[in-house]
Design a protein around this motif. Structure first.
Motif, PDB file in Angstrom:
ATOM      1  N   VAL A   1      65.089  74.385  49.832  1.00  0.00           N
ATOM      2  CA  VAL A   1      65.255  75.777  50.536  1.00  0.00           C
ATOM      3  C   VAL A   1      64.174  75.938  51.768  1.00  0.00           C
ATOM      4  CG1 VAL A   1      64.970  78.034  49.859  1.00  0.00           C
ATOM      5  CG2 VAL A   1      65.727  76.262  48.059  1.00  0.00           C
ATOM      6  N   ILE A   2      64.819  76.245  52.731  1.00  0.00           N
ATOM      7  CA  ILE A   2      64.039  76.720  54.009  1.00  0.00           C
ATOM      8  C   ILE A   2      63.908  78.158  53.958  1.00  0.00           C
ATOM      9  CG2 ILE A   2      63.558  76.419  56.189  1.00  0.00           C
ATOM     10  CD1 ILE A   2      65.020  73.696  56.102  1.00  0.00           C
TER      11      ILE A   2
ATOM     12  N   LEU B   1      73.429  81.997  50.544  1.00  0.00           N
ATOM     13  CA  LEU B   1      72.215  81.817  50.412  1.00  0.00           C
ATOM     14  C   LEU B   1      71.944  82.891  49.201  1.00  0.00           C
ATOM     15  CD1 LEU B   1      71.086  81.681  54.027  1.00  0.00           C
ATOM     16  CD2 LEU B   1      71.514  79.704  52.509  1.00  0.00           C
ATOM     17  N   ASP B   2      72.589  83.836  49.301  1.00  0.00           N
ATOM     18  CA  ASP B   2      72.447  84.667  48.172  1.00  0.00           C
ATOM     19  C   ASP B   2      72.524  84.431  46.702  1.00  0.00           C
ATOM     20  OD1 ASP B   2      71.366  86.714  50.001  1.00  0.00           O
ATOM     21  OD2 ASP B   2      73.272  87.954  50.039  1.00  0.00           O
ATOM     22  N   ILE B   3      73.654  83.547  46.684  1.00  0.00           N
ATOM     23  CA  ILE B   3      73.974  82.891  45.287  1.00  0.00           C
ATOM     24  C   ILE B   3      72.683  82.032  44.880  1.00  0.00           C
ATOM     25  CG2 ILE B   3      75.251  81.224  44.209  1.00  0.00           C
ATOM     26  CD1 ILE B   3      77.667  82.420  45.873  1.00  0.00           C
ATOM     27  N   PHE B   4      72.101  81.264  45.840  1.00  0.00           N
ATOM     28  CA  PHE B   4      70.952  80.366  45.492  1.00  0.00           C
ATOM     29  C   PHE B   4      69.913  81.078  45.254  1.00  0.00           C
ATOM     30  CE2 PHE B   4      73.644  77.055  47.076  1.00  0.00           C
ATOM     31  CZ  PHE B   4      73.488  75.945  46.519  1.00  0.00           C
ATOM     32  N   LYS B   5      69.581  82.330  46.080  1.00  0.00           N
ATOM     33  CA  LYS B   5      68.337  83.161  45.766  1.00  0.00           C
ATOM     34  C   LYS B   5      68.483  83.611  44.432  1.00  0.00           C
ATOM     35  CE  LYS B   5      65.500  86.607  47.730  1.00  0.00           C
ATOM     36  NZ  LYS B   5      64.958  87.457  48.958  1.00  0.00           N
ATOM     37  N   ASN B   6      69.688  84.261  44.031  1.00  0.00           N
ATOM     38  CA  ASN B   6      69.916  84.977  42.838  1.00  0.00           C
ATOM     39  C   ASN B   6      69.659  83.851  41.646  1.00  0.00           C
ATOM     40  OD1 ASN B   6      70.535  87.041  41.010  1.00  0.00           O
ATOM     41  ND2 ASN B   6      72.734  86.260  40.952  1.00  0.00           N
ATOM     42  N   ALA B   7      70.156  82.525  41.905  1.00  0.00           N
ATOM     43  CA  ALA B   7      69.868  81.610  40.639  1.00  0.00           C
ATOM     44  C   ALA B   7      68.270  81.365  40.630  1.00  0.00           C
ATOM     45  CB  ALA B   7      70.697  80.161  41.161  1.00  0.00           C
ATOM     46  N   ILE B   8      67.552  81.127  41.525  1.00  0.00           N
ATOM     47  CA  ILE B   8      66.385  81.039  41.521  1.00  0.00           C
ATOM     48  C   ILE B   8      65.475  82.115  40.838  1.00  0.00           C
ATOM     49  CG2 ILE B   8      63.945  80.232  42.641  1.00  0.00           C
ATOM     50  CD1 ILE B   8      66.109  78.795  44.595  1.00  0.00           C
ATOM     51  N   SER B   9      65.786  83.038  41.193  1.00  0.00           N
ATOM     52  CA  SER B   9      64.950  84.447  41.156  1.00  0.00           C
ATOM     53  C   SER B   9      65.422  85.161  39.624  1.00  0.00           C
ATOM     54  CB  SER B   9      65.065  85.508  42.125  1.00  0.00           C
ATOM     55  OG  SER B   9      66.566  86.154  42.225  1.00  0.00           O
ATOM     56  N   SER B  10      66.589  84.785  39.193  1.00  0.00           N
ATOM     57  CA  SER B  10      66.923  85.311  37.762  1.00  0.00           C
ATOM     58  C   SER B  10      66.789  84.276  36.669  1.00  0.00           C
ATOM     59  CB  SER B  10      68.456  85.782  37.835  1.00  0.00           C
ATOM     60  OG  SER B  10      69.426  84.752  38.095  1.00  0.00           O
ATOM     61  N   ALA B  11      66.237  82.923  37.044  1.00  0.00           N
ATOM     62  CA  ALA B  11      66.403  82.045  36.006  1.00  0.00           C
ATOM     63  C   ALA B  11      65.561  82.392  35.075  1.00  0.00           C
ATOM     64  CB  ALA B  11      65.973  80.671  36.778  1.00  0.00           C
ATOM     65  N   VAL B  12      65.559  81.643  33.662  1.00  0.00           N
ATOM     66  CA  VAL B  12      64.571  82.104  32.763  1.00  0.00           C
ATOM     67  C   VAL B  12      63.787  80.936  32.398  1.00  0.00           C
ATOM     68  CG1 VAL B  12      64.321  82.802  30.238  1.00  0.00           C
ATOM     69  CG2 VAL B  12      66.264  83.875  31.728  1.00  0.00           C
ATOM     70  N   LYS B  13      62.350  80.966  32.383  1.00  0.00           N
ATOM     71  CA  LYS B  13      61.401  79.749  32.157  1.00  0.00           C
ATOM     72  C   LYS B  13      61.809  79.491  30.772  1.00  0.00           C
ATOM     73  CE  LYS B  13      56.864  78.718  32.426  1.00  0.00           C
ATOM     74  NZ  LYS B  13      55.303  79.282  32.623  1.00  0.00           N
TER      75      LYS B  13
ATOM     76  N   ASP C   1      58.884  85.642  48.416  1.00  0.00           N
ATOM     77  CA  ASP C   1      59.292  87.035  48.691  1.00  0.00           C
ATOM     78  C   ASP C   1      59.993  87.211  50.096  1.00  0.00           C
ATOM     79  OD1 ASP C   1      59.192  87.969  45.801  1.00  0.00           O
ATOM     80  OD2 ASP C   1      56.831  89.299  46.546  1.00  0.00           O
ATOM     81  N   GLU C   2      60.600  86.084  50.384  1.00  0.00           N
ATOM     82  CA  GLU C   2      61.196  86.053  51.636  1.00  0.00           C
ATOM     83  C   GLU C   2      62.679  85.545  51.778  1.00  0.00           C
ATOM     84  OE1 GLU C   2      59.093  82.439  53.095  1.00  0.00           O
ATOM     85  OE2 GLU C   2      57.137  83.235  52.600  1.00  0.00           O
ATOM     86  N   ASN C   3      63.063  85.942  52.880  1.00  0.00           N
ATOM     87  CA  ASN C   3      64.722  85.541  52.926  1.00  0.00           C
ATOM     88  C   ASN C   3      64.718  83.951  53.285  1.00  0.00           C
ATOM     89  OD1 ASN C   3      65.370  88.096  52.741  1.00  0.00           O
ATOM     90  ND2 ASN C   3      64.966  88.567  54.783  1.00  0.00           N
ATOM     91  N   ILE C   4      65.959  83.478  52.456  1.00  0.00           N
ATOM     92  CA  ILE C   4      66.325  81.965  52.649  1.00  0.00           C
ATOM     93  C   ILE C   4      67.006  81.808  53.862  1.00  0.00           C
ATOM     94  CG2 ILE C   4      67.817  80.066  51.655  1.00  0.00           C
ATOM     95  CD1 ILE C   4      66.829  81.444  48.881  1.00  0.00           C
ATOM     96  N   SER C   5      66.864  80.951  54.779  1.00  0.00           N
ATOM     97  CA  SER C   5      67.426  80.686  55.979  1.00  0.00           C
ATOM     98  C   SER C   5      68.409  79.643  55.880  1.00  0.00           C
ATOM     99  CB  SER C   5      66.681  80.588  57.469  1.00  0.00           C
ATOM    100  OG  SER C   5      65.734  79.504  57.002  1.00  0.00           O
ATOM    101  N   LYS C   6      68.256  78.609  54.851  1.00  0.00           N
ATOM    102  CA  LYS C   6      68.881  77.439  54.828  1.00  0.00           C
ATOM    103  C   LYS C   6      68.918  76.774  53.400  1.00  0.00           C
ATOM    104  CE  LYS C   6      68.697  74.309  57.952  1.00  0.00           C
ATOM    105  NZ  LYS C   6      68.692  72.826  59.022  1.00  0.00           N
ATOM    106  N   ILE C   7      69.898  76.178  52.856  1.00  0.00           N
ATOM    107  CA  ILE C   7      69.948  75.601  51.811  1.00  0.00           C
ATOM    108  C   ILE C   7      70.566  73.975  52.179  1.00  0.00           C
ATOM    109  CG2 ILE C   7      70.997  75.239  49.622  1.00  0.00           C
ATOM    110  CD1 ILE C   7      68.866  77.335  49.376  1.00  0.00           C
ATOM    111  N   SER C   8      70.063  72.883  51.409  1.00  0.00           N
ATOM    112  CA  SER C   8      70.224  71.553  51.789  1.00  0.00           C
ATOM    113  C   SER C   8      70.512  70.995  50.333  1.00  0.00           C
ATOM    114  CB  SER C   8      69.548  70.961  52.456  1.00  0.00           C
ATOM    115  OG  SER C   8      69.402  71.504  53.948  1.00  0.00           O
TER     116      SER C   8
END
Length: 138
Positions: A90-91, A62-74, A31-38
């Protein structure tokens, strides 16, 4: 005596409900903010290839990637996947790091990812987010 048993059962039930509502697995995403995606082409399971072909630090991406990860379905069951296509590092703003393998779908299809530290579990990403990721990665 019956009233006490009913009261204890009611309290137990309410505790389960409250704990369930507070539980937020978030697919391994702190539950943190992402600072970098590589992003890099993957060299296989269990580690992130450090030869990155692109790096993102802007908030919108960064918001797109955070949304992708947090909204994904297991997905249920144990994953049996082909070699990963892409790796994502993800950093977070506090310095924590996390790696993911990504199988990017085509436009209009779902994508799949897994945490590099848990190669037995996969998550599905919606078609809409897949389209956004394609625009960023390709």
């Amino acid at each position: 005596m019956k009233n006490i048993i009913l009261f204890v059962l009611l309290l137990s039930f309410m505790s389960v409900i409250l704990i369930g509502c507070q539980s937020n697995d978030n697919n391994g995403l702190p539950d943190e903010n992402i600072s970098k995606i590589s992003i890099s082409k993957s060299n296989g399971f269990g580690k992130v290839n450090s030869d990155f072909f692109t790096v993102y630090e802007d908030k919108d991406t960064l918001d797109i990637f955070k949304n992708a990860i947090s909204s994904a379905v297991k997905s249920e069951g144990i994953a049996n996947m082909a070699e990963p296509e892409l790796d994502i590092k993800v950093i977070y703003t506090d310095g924590n790091k996390q790696g993911y393998h990504l199988w990017l779908g085509e436009k209009g299809q779902k994508s799949t990812f897994m945490n590099v530290n848990d190669t037995h579990t996969i998550y599905s990403i919606s078609e809409e987010i897949t389209n956004q990721l394609i625009d960023l990665v390709k």
